[in-house]
Write an enzyme that holds these catalytic residues in place. Structure first.
Site, PDB file in Angstrom:
ATOM      1  N   LYS A 122       0.821  -1.221   0.000  1.00 43.02           N
ATOM      2  CA  LYS A 122       0.000   0.000   0.000  1.00 43.02           C
ATOM      3  C   LYS A 122       0.850   1.265   0.000  1.00 43.02           C
ATOM      4  CE  LYS A 122      -0.977   0.733   4.912  1.00 43.02           C
ATOM      5  NZ  LYS A 122      -2.023   0.773   5.935  1.00 43.02           N
ATOM      6  N   LEU A 170      -7.200 -12.376  -7.095  1.00 45.50           N
ATOM      7  CA  LEU A 170      -8.160 -12.832  -8.107  1.00 45.50           C
ATOM      8  C   LEU A 170      -8.276 -14.351  -8.176  1.00 45.50           C
ATOM      9  CD1 LEU A 170      -7.353 -10.399 -11.048  1.00 45.50           C
ATOM     10  CD2 LEU A 170      -9.407 -10.406  -9.632  1.00 45.50           C
ATOM     11  N   SER A 216      -5.574  -7.448 -13.784  1.00 44.97           N
ATOM     12  CA  SER A 216      -5.549  -8.633 -14.644  1.00 44.97           C
ATOM     13  C   SER A 216      -4.103  -9.077 -14.773  1.00 44.97           C
ATOM     14  CB  SER A 216      -6.112  -8.319 -16.027  1.00 44.97           C
ATOM     15  OG  SER A 216      -6.129  -9.485 -16.825  1.00 44.97           O
ATOM     16  N   LYS A 244      -7.527 -12.329 -22.499  1.00 45.33           N
ATOM     17  CA  LYS A 244      -8.355 -11.114 -22.450  1.00 45.33           C
ATOM     18  C   LYS A 244      -9.678 -11.336 -23.194  1.00 45.33           C
ATOM     19  CE  LYS A 244      -7.228  -7.747 -20.634  1.00 45.33           C
ATOM     20  NZ  LYS A 244      -7.261  -7.366 -19.199  1.00 45.33           N
ATOM     21  N   PRO A 290      -8.679  -0.786 -23.977  1.00 48.91           N
ATOM     22  CA  PRO A 290      -7.576   0.106 -24.354  1.00 48.91           C
ATOM     23  C   PRO A 290      -6.571  -0.576 -25.279  1.00 48.91           C
ATOM     24  CG  PRO A 290      -7.718  -0.210 -21.945  1.00 48.91           C
ATOM     25  CD  PRO A 290      -8.529  -1.271 -22.609  1.00 48.91           C
TER      26      PRO A 290
END
Length: 321
Positions: free
Chosen positions: A42, A67, A88, A163, A188
């Site tokens: 952090k 994830l 991701s 993706k 993007p």
């Protein structure tokens, strides 16, 4: 002082897009949560935000969540109005087994969507990629738009396949079991722009650093779209709240495309002081210049990105200053 509006979860806060999303959300008065695989990271985010001008990130909180498992996702999405699912996996190199990328990308997206649905979140904005739009078919004289999909059955690299399959799985989830949850997807192209507190992107590391350091000596036979990370963050925020963005995907790119040789030439011309290691490259043949359109995002979201040249030079300036 801005009144705190609503609460937004940003997944993957230590990532290039993630930290810029957090920065813009805080600047606009949102309360922000972000997930990290390890809370020990952090301080990287806090330092990056401070370097970007956020004096005190008091409206930012951190949750440890990965994830690849269910732990803490219910806590992460609790009391959130929106979720920006930016995190991701991105490979350092092509994995031996494509499932090393496909499974965490797809299952991670579904994990976030399920948690968001169960917590009553209004909308998830998912960061996909041009990788899910522009590969697997030979499309001469084609202008790529949001209507295009990569052919995941074609022989494409694992990242591109991951993706594509992750985004398709997300749309299928919303259709079949999304309940009242809305989904918007951002696709993007190569993401450039200023590295906040040293947090960079694969595009910057491969293209800009590689060219500046003289590691990249030749221009491969392909071109790529360019977009500034600040504009990528902005389109996420616009898509998050725009009433007509639900159920839509948006191709996030500046106008035009570039080759490695174009980037090298731009840096030599505009930043000659930093170009002593840049190799002489042959220019890329015109038939390799692909075409794509950002008209949907411009028209529907009133999104007007910086030029590709501005994005590249912002990367250069943040690396050398």
């Amino acid at each position: 002082m801005n009144r705190i509006k609503e609460t937004v979860l940003v997944t993957g806060g230590t990532g290039f897009v993630g930290i810029h999303c957090i920065l813009q959300l805080l600047e606009q008065g949102f309360s922000v949560k972000t997930t990290l695989r390890s809370v020990s990271r952090k301080d990287e985010i806090i330092r990056g935000l401070q370097l970007a001008g956020v004096s005190s990130p008091k409206h930012l909180s951190f949750i440890e969540a990965d994830l690849t498992n269910d732990q803490n996702w219910d806590i992460a999405v609790q009391n959130c109005d929106y979720v920006l699912h930016v995190a991701s996996p991105f490979p350092g190199k092509e994995p031996e087994d494509e499932n090393e990328l496909i499974i965490p990308a797809r299952d991670g997206a579904l994990r976030v969507l399920k948690a968001a649905r169960d917590a009553g979140v209004k909308r998830v904005v998912l960061t996909s990629s041009f990788a899910a739009i522009g590969y697997g078919a030979d499309r001469k004289d084609h202008v790529f738009t949001e209507k295009d999909w990569t052919d995941a059955n074609a022989p494409v690299p694992a990242y591109i396949k991951s993706k594509t399959l992750a985004e398709k799985a997300a749309w299928e989830f919303i259709e079949r079991e999304g309940g009242g949850l809305e989904l918007t997807v951002i696709n993007p192209v190569g993401i450039f722009g200023p590295a906040a507190g040293g947090i960079s992107s694969a595009s910057i590391d491969t293209v800009v650093k590689g060219i500046l350091n003289g590691v990249v000596k030749e221009s491969p036979n392909f071109t790529f779209g360019v977009v500034d990370v600040r504009d990528v963050a902005q389109i996420h925020l616009l898509a998050m709240t725009h009433p007509e963005a639900a159920g839509e995907r948006f191709l996030a790119t500046s106008d035009g495309v570039m080759s490695f040789a174009d980037v090298a030439g731009l840096i030599k011309k505009e930043r000659p002081a930093f170009s002593d290691k840049i190799a002489e490259m042959n220019s890329t043949e015109s038939h390799y210049y692909i075409r794509m359109s950002n008209m949907k995002a411009q028209t529907l979201l009133d999104w007007h990105p910086r030029t590709k040249e501005e994005a590249i030079l912002a990367s250069v300036d943040s690396l050398v200053n």
